[in-house]
Write a protein that holds these residues in place. Structure first.
Motif, PDB file in Angstrom:
ATOM      1  N   ALA A   1       0.718  -1.175   0.127  1.00 44.74           N
ATOM      2  CA  ALA A   1      -0.059  -0.054   0.029  1.00 44.74           C
ATOM      3  C   ALA A   1       0.979   1.286   0.002  1.00 44.74           C
ATOM      4  O   ALA A   1       0.460   2.258  -0.609  1.00 44.74           O
ATOM      5  CB  ALA A   1      -0.955  -0.228   1.260  1.00 44.74           C
ATOM      6  N   LEU A   2       1.767   1.124   0.483  1.00 54.46           N
ATOM      7  CA  LEU A   2       2.995   2.264   0.618  1.00 54.46           C
ATOM      8  C   LEU A   2       3.577   2.627  -0.564  1.00 54.46           C
ATOM      9  O   LEU A   2       3.840   3.642  -1.120  1.00 54.46           O
ATOM     10  CB  LEU A   2       4.007   2.142   1.867  1.00 54.46           C
ATOM     11  CG  LEU A   2       3.607   2.103   3.143  1.00 54.46           C
ATOM     12  CD1 LEU A   2       4.615   1.992   4.121  1.00 54.46           C
ATOM     13  CD2 LEU A   2       3.062   3.665   3.592  1.00 54.46           C
ATOM     14  N   VAL A   3       3.787   1.437  -1.351  1.00 50.47           N
ATOM     15  CA  VAL A   3       4.117   1.722  -2.804  1.00 50.47           C
ATOM     16  C   VAL A   3       3.174   2.291  -3.881  1.00 50.47           C
ATOM     17  O   VAL A   3       3.503   3.107  -4.402  1.00 50.47           O
ATOM     18  CB  VAL A   3       4.709   0.103  -3.381  1.00 50.47           C
ATOM     19  CG1 VAL A   3       5.207   0.321  -4.799  1.00 50.47           C
ATOM     20  CG2 VAL A   3       5.802  -0.392  -2.472  1.00 50.47           C
ATOM     21  N   ALA A   4       2.033   2.024  -3.455  1.00 45.37           N
ATOM     22  CA  ALA A   4       1.123   2.497  -4.310  1.00 45.37           C
ATOM     23  C   ALA A   4       0.678   4.065  -3.967  1.00 45.37           C
ATOM     24  O   ALA A   4       0.371   4.703  -4.836  1.00 45.37           O
ATOM     25  CB  ALA A   4      -0.335   1.912  -4.206  1.00 45.37           C
TER      26      ALA A   4
ATOM     27  N   VAL B   1      11.336  -0.377  -1.785  1.00 40.66           N
ATOM     28  CA  VAL B   1      12.334  -1.332  -1.282  1.00 40.66           C
ATOM     29  C   VAL B   1      11.497  -2.160  -0.440  1.00 40.66           C
ATOM     30  O   VAL B   1      12.082  -3.336  -0.284  1.00 40.66           O
ATOM     31  CB  VAL B   1      13.318  -0.264  -0.491  1.00 40.66           C
ATOM     32  CG1 VAL B   1      14.095  -1.090   0.485  1.00 40.66           C
ATOM     33  CG2 VAL B   1      14.308   0.190  -1.484  1.00 40.66           C
ATOM     34  N   GLN B   2      10.344  -1.887   0.317  1.00 38.65           N
ATOM     35  CA  GLN B   2       9.917  -2.687   1.264  1.00 38.65           C
ATOM     36  C   GLN B   2       9.346  -4.078   0.811  1.00 38.65           C
ATOM     37  O   GLN B   2       9.665  -5.154   1.393  1.00 38.65           O
ATOM     38  CB  GLN B   2       8.654  -1.829   1.780  1.00 38.65           C
ATOM     39  CG  GLN B   2       9.051  -0.505   2.030  1.00 38.65           C
ATOM     40  CD  GLN B   2      10.014  -0.419   3.401  1.00 38.65           C
ATOM     41  OE1 GLN B   2      10.187  -1.400   4.194  1.00 38.65           O
ATOM     42  NE2 GLN B   2      11.015   0.432   3.277  1.00 38.65           N
TER      43      GLN B   2
ATOM     44  N   PHE C   1      20.023  -3.462  -1.362  1.00 41.16           N
ATOM     45  CA  PHE C   1      19.900  -4.784  -1.967  1.00 41.16           C
ATOM     46  C   PHE C   1      21.200  -5.238  -1.978  1.00 41.16           C
ATOM     47  O   PHE C   1      21.335  -6.571  -1.649  1.00 41.16           O
ATOM     48  CB  PHE C   1      19.475  -4.289  -3.471  1.00 41.16           C
ATOM     49  CG  PHE C   1      17.818  -3.794  -3.396  1.00 41.16           C
ATOM     50  CD1 PHE C   1      17.046  -4.185  -2.278  1.00 41.16           C
ATOM     51  CD2 PHE C   1      17.519  -3.006  -4.496  1.00 41.16           C
ATOM     52  CE1 PHE C   1      15.626  -3.652  -2.659  1.00 41.16           C
ATOM     53  CE2 PHE C   1      16.305  -2.349  -4.462  1.00 41.16           C
ATOM     54  CZ  PHE C   1      15.405  -2.922  -3.519  1.00 41.16           C
ATOM     55  N   GLY C   2      22.309  -4.407  -1.986  1.00 38.13           N
ATOM     56  CA  GLY C   2      23.632  -5.070  -2.172  1.00 38.13           C
ATOM     57  C   GLY C   2      23.856  -5.643  -0.813  1.00 38.13           C
ATOM     58  O   GLY C   2      24.417  -6.749  -0.782  1.00 38.13           O
ATOM     59  N   ILE C   3      23.943  -5.120   0.176  1.00 38.13           N
ATOM     60  CA  ILE C   3      24.087  -5.319   1.681  1.00 38.13           C
ATOM     61  C   ILE C   3      23.070  -6.583   2.001  1.00 38.13           C
ATOM     62  O   ILE C   3      23.668  -7.647   2.484  1.00 38.13           O
ATOM     63  CB  ILE C   3      24.056  -4.351   2.404  1.00 38.13           C
ATOM     64  CG1 ILE C   3      25.009  -3.306   2.302  1.00 38.13           C
ATOM     65  CG2 ILE C   3      24.000  -4.843   4.109  1.00 38.13           C
ATOM     66  CD1 ILE C   3      24.909  -1.952   3.086  1.00 38.13           C
ATOM     67  N   LEU C   4      22.082  -6.702   1.819  1.00 38.52           N
ATOM     68  CA  LEU C   4      21.211  -7.716   1.842  1.00 38.52           C
ATOM     69  C   LEU C   4      21.527  -8.960   1.313  1.00 38.52           C
ATOM     70  O   LEU C   4      21.557  -9.862   2.024  1.00 38.52           O
ATOM     71  CB  LEU C   4      19.670  -7.406   1.617  1.00 38.52           C
ATOM     72  CG  LEU C   4      18.717  -6.600   2.426  1.00 38.52           C
ATOM     73  CD1 LEU C   4      17.478  -6.178   1.850  1.00 38.52           C
ATOM     74  CD2 LEU C   4      18.568  -7.699   3.757  1.00 38.52           C
TER      75      LEU C   4
END
Length: 438
Positions: free
Chosen positions: A55-58, A245-246, A388-391
Motif C-alpha cells: 500500500a505504501l508503494v501505491a 524497497v519494502q 539490496f547489495g548489503i542484503l
C-alpha cells in the motif's frame, strides 16, 4: 521587519507538524497490537506487514504532493494547475492499484515472484482490497495540508490528523470485537477509514487558506504543466523507490534465515521506529517553508536540524538499550518473549534511522527550494542499491537473521543517500549566495 528565524520560531512552526506525524505513528503500534492479540497472530502480522508495504508503494508517487503544494501553490493559477495535476495523478495510481489486485495478476506477483505462501498471500489480498481508497485519500489530504502549511496554519494540519486517528481506532476496535474478522483485514479496513476521515477534514479546514490563495494577486512563479512534471517527477520517484524497497526486503526476509520470525517482528519494529523517524519526516515541509526562496534561513535551520537529529536517535537508542524495549515489544506490541529477544539487536541498529530522516529531510528542503530535485531521486536510487547489495551479501555469506540483515542494510543505505546529497546542496547554496550578492 520579518520575525527573526530563531530556534523558538522554528520549533513553534514545526511542533504541530510533529504532532501530525506522531498521531499517524500511533496507527502502526495500535493496529499491530490488536492483530497480535487475535487468532493466528503470526500469520496475520506477516500478512498485514506485506499489505502495508505494498500500500505504501501505491501511495509513493503522491507523497510529495504536500511538499509540492507547500512550495508552489503561491497564486490562483499555480494552485489550479497543481490541483488538476493531483486529480490526474491520484486517478492513475488508483487504477494501477486496482489492476494489481486482479486475482491472476496478484497471484503472479505475490506467490510466484515474491514467494509468499498461499496462506499469507490470501490474507494479504483481502487487506489490500480494503486499502484500495488509500492512495487517492492520502494524495488529496497531502495536497490540502500543503496549502495549510504554506499559509502558516500548521495547527490545523495536526487537527485534521486527529480525525484520522479517531476513524482508524474506532474501526479497528469495532472489528476487533468481532471474532470472524481476520487480523490482516482489520488492519486494512481501519487504515482506510482513518485516511478517508483525514481527507474530508483537511479539505474542510483548508477552505479559508484556499480562499486566500485564490484571492491573492496573480504574481510569482507559475510552472507550466511540462515544467511541473519535470519538477515533480524526481519527487515522485523518491518515495516510490524508497517504499518500493519494502516489498523487495520482504522477498529477502522470506528467503533468509528465520523467515516467519523476521516477517512477524519487522512491522512491530518499523512501527516503533516510525514514531521517532516522524521527527525527521515532519521537518521537510518546515525546511521548505522557512528556508526562504533565497535560502537566507539556511544556517539557523541547519543548526536546528542537527540538534533534532541527535535527539531523535538518542531517544530511540535509550529505549533499545534499556528495559523499555521489552516493555514496549511485549506489553504494548504483544510479541511473545521469544520474538522480543529476537527483536532487540535489529532495534538497536534501527535506532540510527531517525537521525538519518532529519538530515535527509533538511537536504531535500534545500534542494526543493533551490528548484533542483533530481539529486533527491538519484540519492534514493543510491540508497536502494546499497540496501539490496548489503542484503544480498549478508543473506548469502552471514549467519544473521533476515531481520538483522535488513536493519543493517537500512542504516548503511540511508547514510550513503545523505552523503550523495551533500555536494548538490553546496552547489545550490553557492548559487543562491551569488544571487544575493548581485
Amino acid at each position: 521587519m520579518p520575525e527573526p528565524l530563531t530556534n523558538g520560531r522554528i520549533f513553534r512552526f514545526w511542533l504541530p507538524l510533529l504532532g501530525t506525524w506522531m498521531l499517524m505513528a500511533i496507527d502502526g503500534p495500535l493496529l499491530t497490537a490488536l492483530i497480535a492479540r487475535m487468532v493466528d497472530a503470526k500469520l496475520n502480522l506477516a500478512a498485514y506487514g506485506v499489505a502495508f508495504s505494498f500500500a505504501l508503494v501505491a501511495e509513493a508517487p503522491i507523497i510529495m504532493l504536500m511538499s509540492a503544494s507547500t512550495s508552489l501553490a503561491s497564486n490562483p493559477l499555480a494552485y489550479r494547475r497543481l490541483r488538476r495535476f493531483t486529480a490526474v495523478l491520484t486517478s492513475l495510481i488508483t487504477l494501477g492499484f486496482l489492476v494489481f489486485l486482479i486475482p491472476p495478476v496478484y497471484t503472479l506477483v505475490m506467490e510466484r515472484l515474491v514467494g509468499l505462501s498461499p496462506a499469507i498471500a490470501n490474507h494479504t489480498h483481502w487487506a489490500l482490497l480494503a486499502l484500495l481508497p488509500w492512495p487517492a485519500a492520502i494524495g488529496w489530504r497531502r495536497f490540502y495540508q500543503g496549502i495549510l502549511i504554506r499559509s502558516g496554519q500548521t495547527p490545523l494540519v495536526a487537527f485534521s490528523t486527529v480525525f484520522r486517528l479517531a476513524g482508524m481506532a474506532g474501526c479497528g476496535f469495532w472489528l476487533f470485537s468481532r471474532a470472524d474478522v481476520p487480523g490482516a483485514l482489520l488492519g486494512g479496513m481501519a487504515l482506510s477509514c482513518g485516511v478517508l476521515a483525514e481527507f474530508v477534514a483537511s479539505r474542510f479546514l483548508a477552505r479559508r487558506a484556499i480562499a486566500g490563495v485564490l484571492a491573492s494577486p496573480q504574481a510569482g512563479e507559475v510552472l507550466s504543466y511540462p515544467a511541473l512534471w519535470r519538477y515533480y517527477l524526481p519527487l515522485a520517484l523518491t518515495p516510490f523507490i524508497t517504499l518500493g524497497v519494502q516489498p523487495l526486503v520482504i522477498f529477502f526476509l522470506g528467503k533468509g534465515r528465520m523467515p516467519l520470525e523476521s516477517l512477524a517482528v519487522m512491522p512491530v519494529l518499523a512501527a516503533l521506529t516510525f514514531i521517532f523517524r516522524a521527527i525527521g519526516l515532519s521537518f521537510q515541509e518546515v525546511a521548505i517553508a522557512l528556508l526562504g526562496r533565497d535560502l537566507r534561513g539556511y544556517l539557523p535551520m541547519r543548526n536546528f536540524a542537527w540538534g533534532l537529529a541527535l535527539f531523535a536517535s538518542g531517544a530511540l537508542m535509550c529505549i533499545a538499550l534499556t528495559p523499555l524495549a521489552p516493555l514496549w515489544l511485549h506489553q504494548v506490541s504483544g510479541l511473545n518473549p521469544e520474538l522480543v529477544r529476537f527483536s532487540r539487536l535489529p532495534l538497536i541498529l534501527m535506532a540510527l534511522l531517525p537521525a538519518g530522516s532529519v538530515l535527509s529531510s533538511f537536504q531535500r528542503g534545500v534542494l526543493m527550494e533551490g528548484r533542483v530535485t533530481r539529486p533527491i531521486s538519484t540519492a534514493t536510487i543510491v540508497e536502494a542499491t546499497v540496501i539490496f547489495g548489503i542484503l544480498t551479501l549478508l543473506l548469502l555469506y552471514s549467519s544473521w537473521s533476515g531481520a538483522l540483515c535488513a536493519a543493517m542494510a537500512y542504516v548503511v543505505g540511508r547514510l550513503m543517500a545523505i552523503l550523495w546529497m551533500v555536494y548538490p546542496c553546496r552547489l545550490v547554496l553557492a548559487r543562491e549566495a551569488v544571487g544575493r550578492s548581485c
